[in-house]
Write an enzyme that holds these catalytic residues in place. Structure first.
Site, PDB file in Angstrom:
ATOM      1  N   LYS A 114       0.821  -1.218   0.000  1.00  0.00           N
ATOM      2  CA  LYS A 114       0.000   0.000   0.000  1.00  0.00           C
ATOM      3  C   LYS A 114       0.848   1.259   0.000  1.00  0.00           C
ATOM      4  O   LYS A 114       0.478   2.264  -0.604  1.00  0.00           O
ATOM      5  CB  LYS A 114      -0.950   0.019   1.208  1.00  0.00           C
ATOM      6  CG  LYS A 114      -2.128  -0.912   1.039  1.00  0.00           C
ATOM      7  CD  LYS A 114      -3.244  -0.533   1.998  1.00  0.00           C
ATOM      8  CE  LYS A 114      -4.415  -1.483   1.880  1.00  0.00           C
ATOM      9  NZ  LYS A 114      -5.434  -1.248   2.898  1.00  0.00           N
ATOM     10  N   LYS A 207      -4.924  -9.806  -7.150  1.00  0.00           N
ATOM     11  CA  LYS A 207      -6.112  -9.948  -6.304  1.00  0.00           C
ATOM     12  C   LYS A 207      -7.227  -9.009  -6.772  1.00  0.00           C
ATOM     13  O   LYS A 207      -6.945  -7.887  -7.175  1.00  0.00           O
ATOM     14  CB  LYS A 207      -5.674  -9.558  -4.884  1.00  0.00           C
ATOM     15  CG  LYS A 207      -6.577  -9.977  -3.772  1.00  0.00           C
ATOM     16  CD  LYS A 207      -5.958  -9.574  -2.440  1.00  0.00           C
ATOM     17  CE  LYS A 207      -5.918  -8.071  -2.262  1.00  0.00           C
ATOM     18  NZ  LYS A 207      -5.511  -7.627  -0.933  1.00  0.00           N
ATOM     19  N   LYS A 210     -10.572  -3.323  -4.241  1.00  0.00           N
ATOM     20  CA  LYS A 210     -11.398  -2.117  -4.315  1.00  0.00           C
ATOM     21  C   LYS A 210     -10.684  -1.003  -5.059  1.00  0.00           C
ATOM     22  O   LYS A 210     -11.316  -0.113  -5.612  1.00  0.00           O
ATOM     23  CB  LYS A 210     -11.705  -1.616  -2.895  1.00  0.00           C
ATOM     24  CG  LYS A 210     -12.571  -2.541  -2.078  1.00  0.00           C
ATOM     25  CD  LYS A 210     -12.627  -2.058  -0.629  1.00  0.00           C
ATOM     26  CE  LYS A 210     -13.396  -3.032   0.242  1.00  0.00           C
ATOM     27  NZ  LYS A 210     -13.171  -2.838   1.669  1.00  0.00           N
TER      28      LYS A 210
HETATM   29  P1  TYM Z   1     -10.913  -5.428   3.694  1.00  0.00           P
HETATM   30  O1  TYM Z   1     -11.911  -4.363   3.952  1.00  0.00           O
HETATM   31  O2  TYM Z   1      -9.817  -5.153   2.736  1.00  0.00           O
HETATM   32  O3  TYM Z   1     -11.642  -6.717   3.197  1.00  0.00           O
HETATM   33  C1  TYM Z   1     -12.743  -7.277   3.898  1.00  0.00           C
HETATM   34  C2  TYM Z   1     -12.667  -8.796   3.857  1.00  0.00           C
HETATM   35  O4  TYM Z   1     -12.669  -9.243   2.492  1.00  0.00           O
HETATM   36  C3  TYM Z   1     -11.566 -10.111   2.272  1.00  0.00           C
HETATM   37  N1  TYM Z   1     -11.089  -9.936   0.896  1.00  0.00           N
HETATM   38  C4  TYM Z   1     -10.991 -10.927   0.004  1.00  0.00           C
HETATM   39  N2  TYM Z   1     -11.261 -12.245   0.091  1.00  0.00           N
HETATM   40  C5  TYM Z   1     -11.063 -12.978  -1.006  1.00  0.00           C
HETATM   41  N3  TYM Z   1     -10.599 -12.464  -2.198  1.00  0.00           N
HETATM   42  C6  TYM Z   1     -10.314 -11.155  -2.325  1.00  0.00           C
HETATM   43  N4  TYM Z   1      -9.883 -10.663  -3.485  1.00  0.00           N
HETATM   44  C7  TYM Z   1     -10.507 -10.323  -1.183  1.00  0.00           C
HETATM   45  N5  TYM Z   1     -10.329  -8.987  -0.967  1.00  0.00           N
HETATM   46  C8  TYM Z   1     -10.690  -8.778   0.312  1.00  0.00           C
HETATM   47  C9  TYM Z   1     -10.518  -9.682   3.281  1.00  0.00           C
HETATM   48  O5  TYM Z   1      -9.586 -10.707   3.529  1.00  0.00           O
HETATM   49  C10 TYM Z   1     -11.368  -9.348   4.477  1.00  0.00           C
HETATM   50  O6  TYM Z   1     -11.664 -10.513   5.214  1.00  0.00           O
HETATM   51  N6  TYM Z   1      -7.859  -5.392   7.645  1.00  0.00           N
HETATM   52  C11 TYM Z   1      -9.135  -5.851   7.176  1.00  0.00           C
HETATM   53  C12 TYM Z   1     -10.303  -5.330   7.984  1.00  0.00           C
HETATM   54  C13 TYM Z   1     -10.192  -5.553   9.458  1.00  0.00           C
HETATM   55  C14 TYM Z   1     -10.367  -6.781  10.146  1.00  0.00           C
HETATM   56  C15 TYM Z   1     -10.229  -6.465  11.525  1.00  0.00           C
HETATM   57  C16 TYM Z   1     -10.624  -8.090   9.735  1.00  0.00           C
HETATM   58  C17 TYM Z   1      -9.966  -4.596  10.392  1.00  0.00           C
HETATM   59  N7  TYM Z   1      -9.973  -5.144  11.638  1.00  0.00           N
HETATM   60  C18 TYM Z   1     -10.321  -7.451  12.492  1.00  0.00           C
HETATM   61  C19 TYM Z   1     -10.725  -9.065  10.727  1.00  0.00           C
HETATM   62  C20 TYM Z   1     -10.574  -8.755  12.088  1.00  0.00           C
HETATM   63  C21 TYM Z   1      -9.319  -5.374   5.742  1.00  0.00           C
HETATM   64  O7  TYM Z   1      -8.685  -4.459   5.293  1.00  0.00           O
HETATM   65  O8  TYM Z   1     -10.314  -5.963   5.066  1.00  0.00           O
END
Ligand code: TYM
Length: 344
Positions: A114, A207, A210
């Site tokens: 990032k 991947k 967003k």
């Molecule tokens: P975020 O917002 O990027 O994504 C949310 C969830 O979607 C999953 N994900 C994917 N799974 C499969 N294929 C993909 N291409 C893909 N892109 C995203 C992510 O793995 C995630 O589960 N850091 C985390 C948010 C967070 C969090 C937490 C998660 C903050 N605190 C505590 C668990 C526990 C994040 O940026 O997710």
């Protein structure tokens, strides 16, 4: 004192919620609510580690909230809330900033991706992001965390932080009544199924994300039926027919991705998909996938739209969720302070 099983996970309100988020995470959230106490959090504090337009942030928070509910999470049975409404997240994150080591964070691949070449210009929050994520989980003594593959390293860090806290403060943890010396349980990542890493529809080595500048790279949860069908029709593929066994998907990232998406949407394994579609050309598999995706995603998009038409109701759900989350977090935060040695 032992710890009961509890699920926590979060999704960032950064717009463009996509099929990867849905299949990698949200569908798992829905399934777990049958067997566990669950907290699902819209992580707005995480979102602002990179610039968010204040005029759009609230709308994005409501969009993730609507996606949770439209996908089937019951906000009465489980807790849906946004992170900034429960102050314990930021408070515990500070304590954990003082437990985690610079060297641990320096190894985080997501920060490197990032921040890119402009590391000096990245926010400090982006660097300490994983500590806040650990705080999210540990604030509720959560034991299980459903996520996609890309969060695995952050989860491992959360486990390391929990363990270091338990070791550093072993004496006061025991004095606080945790005889086994475990105040923060080690959270277990749940990364399962055929779509833990959904790839871009334009490039099977990247991947689905967003932030990809190409809209065609992802199916979003608000796409209409025609858009979904078009994106799948145009998805990059190779010229060969589908194999009849998963071994044949090796070195075919685009085929592997589409088969994985199909399997996850249908709730079956990739093996099962290939049993039915092995030997098929993409000219027949893609329409079948498009039909399935429309069948599964469109009703969610429609329901999201309905929910988003009543923002006051979504805000009330978040407020109620925050109140309920607080009642779990507050005693844990108070104990944390006692263990660290603060005066309560
Ligand atoms: P975020 O917002 O990027 O994504 C949310 C969830 O979607 C999953 N994900 C994917 N799974 C499969 N294929 C993909 N291409 C893909 N892109 C995203 C992510 O793995 C995630 O589960 N850091 C985390 C948010 C967070 C969090 C937490 C998660 C903050 N605190 C505590 C668990 C526990 C994040 O940026 O997710």
């Amino acid at each position: 004192m032992t710890h009961q099983e509890r699920v926590f996970s979060g999704v960032q309100p950064t717009g463009n919620l996509h099929l990867g988020n849905y299949l990698g995470a949200i569908t798992k959230f829905v399934a777990l609510q049958e067997s566990h106490e669950c907290l699902y959090c819209v992580v707005d504090l995480h979102a602002i580690t990179v610039w968010q337009d204040p005029k759009e942030l609230a709308g994005n928070i409501r969009e993730v909230t609507a996606a949770f509910i439209a996908s089937g999470i019951d906000p009465k049975k489980q807790i849906i809330f946004n992170q900034s409404q429960v102050s314990g997240h930021a408070e515990l994150a500070w304590v954990l900033n003082c437990v985690a080591r610079m060297g641990w964070l320096n190894r985080m691949t997501q920060f490197k991706e990032k921040a890119g070449k402009h590391k000096e210009n990245a926010s400090v929050g982006l660097f300490t992001y994983p500590n806040l994520m650990a705080a999210d989980i540990l604030l509720y003594h959560a034991t299980h965390v459903p996520v996609g593959e890309d969060q695995k390293q952050h989860l491992e860090l959360a486990r390391d932080i929990a363990q270091k806290f338990n070791v550093d403060f072993a004496d006061t943890i025991k004095e606080a009544g945790f005889e086994e010396g475990i105040f923060f349980p080690q959270p277990e990542p749940l990364i399962q199924g055929p779509a833990t890493r959904v790839m871009s529809l334009r490039d099977g080595s990247k991947k689905m994300s967003k932030s990809d500048p190409s809209e065609m790279s992802r199916i979003t949860m608000t796409d209409d039926a025609d858009t979904i069908a078009k994106k799948i029709r145009k998805a990059k593929t190779d010229p060969d027919a589908l194999p009849s066994e998963t071994d044949g998907l090796k070195d075919r990232p685009e085929a592997n991705n589409l088969v994985g998406i199909y399997a996850a949407l249908k709730g079956v394994s990739k093996e099962d998909v290939l049993k039915d579609h092995g030997g098929a050309q993409f000219s027949t598999f893609k329409p079948a996938l498009a039909e399935l995706a429309v069948e599964k995603v469109s009703p969610i998009a429609d329901e999201m739209q309905k929910l988003l038409n009543d923002p006051a109701e979504l805000d009330a759900i978040l407020k109620d969720g925050a109140n309920r989350a607080y009642t779990i977090a507050d005693p844990i935060m108070k104990k944390t302070k006692e263990i660290v040695g603060f005066i309560g």
